[in-house]
Design an enzyme around this catalytic site. Structure first.
Site, short mmCIF file in Angstrom:
data_model
loop_
_atom_site.label_atom_id
_atom_site.label_comp_id
_atom_site.label_asym_id
_atom_site.label_seq_id
_atom_site.Cartn_x
_atom_site.Cartn_y
_atom_site.Cartn_z
N ASP A 1 0.90 -1.22 0.11
CA ASP A 1 0.04 0.21 0.03
C ASP A 1 0.80 1.29 0.01
O ASP A 1 0.33 2.29 -0.24
CB ASP A 1 -0.80 0.14 1.07
CG ASP A 1 -2.22 -0.18 1.06
OD1 ASP A 1 -2.64 -0.45 -0.06
OD2 ASP A 1 -3.06 0.23 1.97
N GLY B 1 -15.92 4.12 -1.42
CA GLY B 1 -17.54 4.44 -1.30
C GLY B 1 -18.23 5.48 -1.26
O GLY B 1 -19.06 5.84 -1.91
P1 ADP Z 1 -14.11 0.71 3.43
O1 ADP Z 1 -12.83 1.85 3.52
O2 ADP Z 1 -14.47 0.00 4.61
O3 ADP Z 1 -13.62 -0.21 2.42
P2 ADP Z 1 -16.03 1.85 1.54
O4 ADP Z 1 -14.90 2.42 0.44
O5 ADP Z 1 -17.04 0.84 1.15
O6 ADP Z 1 -15.09 1.57 2.96
O7 ADP Z 1 -16.87 3.23 1.82
C1 ADP Z 1 -17.71 3.26 3.05
C2 ADP Z 1 -18.24 4.57 3.09
O8 ADP Z 1 -18.81 4.94 1.90
C3 ADP Z 1 -19.38 4.88 4.01
O9 ADP Z 1 -19.08 6.10 4.92
C4 ADP Z 1 -20.57 4.86 3.32
O10 ADP Z 1 -21.56 5.50 4.04
C5 ADP Z 1 -20.17 5.79 2.10
N1 ADP Z 1 -21.20 5.23 1.02
C6 ADP Z 1 -21.49 4.17 0.53
N2 ADP Z 1 -22.50 4.69 -0.47
C7 ADP Z 1 -22.77 5.84 -0.35
C8 ADP Z 1 -23.99 6.49 -0.93
N3 ADP Z 1 -24.85 6.12 -1.87
N4 ADP Z 1 -23.90 8.04 -0.58
C9 ADP Z 1 -23.03 8.45 0.34
N5 ADP Z 1 -22.15 7.61 1.04
C10 ADP Z 1 -22.01 6.29 0.65
#
Ligand code: ADP
Length: 337
Positions: free
Chosen positions: A137, A319
């Protein structure tokens, strides 16, 4: 070619098997329920989900790998959090590389034991001879100039590896390459800021195809406000909490890594969707959490642009970055000039 990819963390193991014409993904969620893991396997055609008792994590990983790979892959890639001072590129895993991953566990104590567990499970299932590759990373940031990498603390610490490393490197690199392809331009000719906004959040300033500055540092706690991590705070604040408020290293770790960020300010959730819903319903702490998230994001983007001396494209991923057009619009509203 059949390539197996593993992203092992303390709370989950994400897997994917890429073949010439298909992709299958899997997930082991270790946090599902005490003593039990939630294991899923997904292909285009179907999804299989099971809850399994965990007496040994190794056993669960081994049977998951067997279910995912009907026949042995040709090679395996592992996402490894920290290359330390040893590695600034991907490397074939040997006994020496494993020893370095053990040594660098001091930099990433939560992740590295899980990485070693995954490497051992692959060896058990497919044999020692199968090529395994460590993808770090930190690698994409390893060419950061010293002026960006060093901390203004006594110089000998820099030589001992106390410096800024940066994280989310594979994500920043991938989206930068994709953006260059979308724009029909050479990555080497572009000045990019990539915004990885998930539970963990970081920015990278990319010039000539490499990260020349980033918001995370010696650890992934630095920089932007995140789901449960504080991001940058005054280091004097930590001294105050240690001296005056009875905190210990352990309790500060918990406060800054698990009880801060969107969760700490809102008191509601680390999940941005819930913050947005609560703010829309008039919750003032949720609104403050969102406003702080955007304020800090804007100001760090400003710093990255200054490091680059200009900007050709701003890229959002993970996300929040992918899914929230509101975050993208509110961020860009400050950058119209
Ligand atoms: P990780 O770092 O755990 O892999 P992700 O990349 O899955 O996390 O991102 C998680 C974040 O993305 C959370 O804060 C979630 O609320 C946000 N998220 C996912 N879909 C949406 C959406 N449609 N609108 C706003 N935020 C979102």
């Amino acid at each position: 070619m059949r390539i197996l990819v593993l992203n092992a963390g303390s709370s989950s193991l994400k897997t994917a098997l890429f073949t010439d014409n298909a992709q299958q993904t899997g997930l082991i969620d270790w946090t599902y329920q005490a003593g039990h893991a939630h294991v899923s396997l997904q292909s285009d055609a179907e999804e299989n989900v099971a809850v399994v008792a965990v007496t040994s994590r190794g056993d669960v990983i081994r049977s998951h790998l067997q279910a995912l790979c009907q026949q042995a892959p040709d090679g395996v890639g592992h996402r490894i959090v920290h290359g330390g001072m040893d590695y600034c590129d991907s490397v074939r895993i040997t006994a020496a590389v494993k020893a370095a991953i053990v040594r660098n566990a001091a930099f990433a104590p939560v992740h590295h034991p899980a990485h070693l567990e995954a490497i051992a499970a692959v060896e058990d299932v497919f044999g020692q001879e199968l090529p395994q590759v460590a993808v770090f990373d930190t690698a994409f940031h390893a060419r950061m100039p010293a002026a960006a990498a060093a901390y203004p603390i006594p110089y000998h610490l820099y030589g001992e590896g106390v410096r800024r490393y940066g994280f989310h490197g594979t994500s920043h690199r991938y989206v930068a390459e994709q953006a260059a392809a979308f724009l029909g331009q050479s990555l080497a000719a572009l000045r990019l800021v990539t915004c990885h906004l998930g539970n963990g959040c970081s920015l990278a300033a990319i010039a000539q195809g490499y990260s020349i500055d980033t918001t995370m540092g010696f650890t992934p706690l630095a920089g932007l406000m995140m789901g449960t991590r504080s991001g940058d705070v005054d280091p004097g604040l930590l001294l105050f909490l240690l001296r005056e408020r009875g905190h210990t290293g352990e309790s500060l770790d918990r406060l800054l890594n698990r009880e801060s960020g969107l969760l700490g300010i809102s008191g509601i959730s680390n999940d941005l969707r819930q913050i947005l819903a609560a703010a829309a319903a008039g919750n003032q702490r949720a609104q403050l959490a969102y406003d702080m998230f955007i304020h800090r994001l804007r100001s760090h983007i400003g710093a990255m642009v200054a490091s680059l001396g200009g900007l050709d494209a701003l890229i959002f991923t993970a996300g929040i970055g992918e899914n929230s057009s509101k975050v993208r619009a509110d961020t860009c509203a400050a950058l119209g000039f």
